[in-house]
Design a protein around this motif. Sequence first.
Motif, mmCIF file in Angstrom:
data_model
loop_
_atom_site.group_PDB
_atom_site.id
_atom_site.type_symbol
_atom_site.label_atom_id
_atom_site.label_comp_id
_atom_site.label_asym_id
_atom_site.label_seq_id
_atom_site.Cartn_x
_atom_site.Cartn_y
_atom_site.Cartn_z
ATOM 1 N N ASP A 1 13.494 37.659 2.146
ATOM 2 C CA ASP A 1 14.506 37.146 3.048
ATOM 3 C C ASP A 1 15.512 36.700 1.913
ATOM 4 N N LEU A 2 15.352 36.136 0.585
ATOM 5 C CA LEU A 2 16.394 35.731 -0.233
ATOM 6 C C LEU A 2 17.246 36.793 -0.445
ATOM 7 N N ASN A 3 16.866 38.091 -0.460
ATOM 8 C CA ASN A 3 17.714 39.285 -0.888
ATOM 9 C C ASN A 3 18.870 39.236 0.608
ATOM 10 N N GLN B 1 20.018 27.969 3.992
ATOM 11 C CA GLN B 1 18.637 28.539 3.997
ATOM 12 C C GLN B 1 18.224 29.059 2.502
ATOM 13 N N VAL B 2 19.422 29.431 1.906
ATOM 14 C CA VAL B 2 19.133 29.887 0.399
ATOM 15 C C VAL B 2 18.354 28.619 -0.315
ATOM 16 N N GLY B 3 19.385 27.406 -0.041
ATOM 17 C CA GLY B 3 18.851 26.372 -0.658
ATOM 18 C C GLY B 3 17.488 25.845 -0.245
ATOM 19 N N TYR C 1 26.472 24.496 -4.201
ATOM 20 C CA TYR C 1 25.676 23.925 -5.216
ATOM 21 C C TYR C 1 25.201 22.540 -4.950
ATOM 22 N N HIS C 2 26.462 21.599 -4.405
ATOM 23 C CA HIS C 2 26.441 20.161 -4.618
ATOM 24 C C HIS C 2 25.651 19.972 -2.990
ATOM 25 N N THR C 3 25.702 20.591 -2.231
ATOM 26 C CA THR C 3 25.061 20.257 -0.790
ATOM 27 C C THR C 3 23.999 20.977 -0.461
ATOM 28 N N GLN C 4 23.925 22.270 -0.885
ATOM 29 C CA GLN C 4 22.505 23.119 -0.399
ATOM 30 C C GLN C 4 21.176 22.490 -0.629
#
Lengths: 380, 380
Positions: A7-9, B35-37, B86-89
């Motif tokens: 999913d990351l990709n 979602q990545v975070g 970067y600062h919020t995820q």
Amino acid sequence: MPVSPNDLNQLRQQIDEIDSQLVELLAKRAKVTAQVGKYKSQVGLPIYVPEREAELIAKRRAQAEQQNVSPVLVEDLLRRIMRESYHTQNVDYLCTNPNIKKIVVIGGAGALGRIFVDMFERSGFSVQLLEKDDWPNADSILSDAGLVLVAVPIKLTESIISKLTNLPLDCILVDITSTKQKPLAAMMAAHKGPVLGLHPMFGPDVPSLVKQVVVVCHGRHPEQYEWLLQQIRIWGGILQQTSAKEHDDAMVFIQVMRHFCSFVFGSHLAGENPDLQQLISLSSPIYRLELAMVGRLFAQDPVLYADIIFDNKDSLAVLTEFSVKFNQALALIESNNKGEFIKQFFKIGSWFGDYSKQCLVNSRKLLLKADDDRSLSEDV
Amino acid sequence: MPVSPNDLNQLRQQIDEIDSQLVELLAKRAKVTAQVGKYKSQVGLPIYVPEREAELIAKRRAQAEQQNVSPVLVEDLLRRIMRESYHTQNVDYLCTNPNIKKIVVIGGAGALGRIFVDMFERSGFSVQLLEKDDWPNADSILSDAGLVLVAVPIKLTESIISKLTNLPLDCILVDITSTKQKPLAAMMAAHKGPVLGLHPMFGPDVPSLVKQVVVVCHGRHPEQYEWLLQQIRIWGGILQQTSAKEHDDAMVFIQVMRHFCSFVFGSHLAGENPDLQQLISLSSPIYRLELAMVGRLFAQDPVLYADIIFDNKDSLAVLTEFSVKFNQALALIESNNKGEFIKQFFKIGSWFGDYSKQCLVNSRKLLLKADDDRSLSEDV
């Protein structure tokens, strides 16, 4: 919902897709602003209109808040995008005085002179340079000049001006030296027509004149060079009027002191010889910036800085006073008098007033921007 | 094709429409990066991955060139957007050592201490503060601590550390003071277990630890606190290892000299009392920045700066040497010895080496960013 490496990709592909749309939007926007620039250059409207900029930003900030996007982020992005369009949208400018037959720029091949040559030409003026080797033909070059701009190194300014005694009476004589009293007096003595002293408060590396300050010191017959000031406004410049004396007094503080202190700071560092790479890697953003402000001096022309520092008659007195203040503060450390240091700190703070808070806020914003550019890896 | 005032309004509407789409794209992007975070915090991946950042930028720069958009513009925008993400995820971070029962932060209510309390809590640790009034209960607070972080003002550090003689033997003792030799020695004397000296090279106002430098001075049993360093990496911090002595030597140059010079500069200005508003309005971007670097000092806590300057044993010697260098340079002005000034300028420049060119390039970039924020009107 839990996500997996797979999913990351996919998420990263979505980000790439969004970023690609962003670039497409920028391309579209540039096409529209190019048309705006064309229109503005036709009718002579300034590129930079503070009210339009403020209105545009306010609308998008409001939208951002509704859509849960940081308004600060949106404002930063828009300002950066607008910078690009200010600096690229105008190829040509409206000419504010088509009656001027010819502009002569003395020293127009120099770094700062070249900018003015370029701006005049892009505004439809006919420009001729007068360089070192051209003086034998100076009379014919200058005989039909409507404006003569002196853009030579500071140490040559007065002697060059003293040669300009045969200009047409309606010719406008202007200089752009970084001191103003002596050049202005020299111009008034050499020429009986309109005279104007300018000090462009920017270096030769600016991408355009938008938002750049030009100091204006009136000499004689301002009504005859009002079109020139209007021309600079159309280029996007911001005019600040002052007297030549006030200007020169301010420059001792602004230029001489900072350059001299940076010089001494560099001299001290080189003498003590600490490991520069280590200093940099151990520095927080604010110290990196402080160090960069010193370091940048030494990538530049020493002759220019020697002239600025040595040729200002007030340098010695002001710097001697600085040295006195330095030793007084040093005596506080020697006697371990923290109380007096703190007392003076408050006193200086109240002299700066609200400006110091403003500096703190602005420098924090700026440091974040400096950090954006960092690409770091660690060292443990 | 010629455009009219009416067309200008239409063009501006098109720009507004494009900018509105930009905000929508940002909202979409933020949802994906959230979602990545989330994924990264689950598996303990660092938020800031230099390689991914570089790759993402390279792809968009290439696209920009194809579509006639400035690659520099695109890179600047992407870096600013990534800063935001970067600062919020990351709301939460993976905990690198769930076996740690409790972390005690002494001075955790202070400005910098609070950041660490927050980061530890968001990483799933149980955190307890130990403030001034809690010392009567210190033994019970500290008895089951797996990590004790000392985050008190510099002048209290050693005396506080000297009280920590009863920590559990496997407890990790860490300080975040801005000097390292004395606190580290004090910790080694007070505690027989693992000891670590840190110096976070950032102020309490950073929005996150991403790209922030933390100096690491090893004390004892590094294998027992490796998880803490890993935790800081997950927060986005950049670790720089050095010895306590090297660190302190560097800080005399980095902190003491700059603060002291800014203090003297401010003291000198307040004494000479020029018109500050005029100085600002007559300044070019670089001088405004120089002035802001001085002004910002006086919006801050004088006690902190008094401590930094007065409590470093090398301050007096280094600043005295600076004063000598200052007077030597002043003598050059007095004797009008430009030649020697220029000679020394080159010598210092070669000490700085390529760094000075780099400073010049970086500061130019930064000044453009500073200009973006200006909203100016003229004064003529």
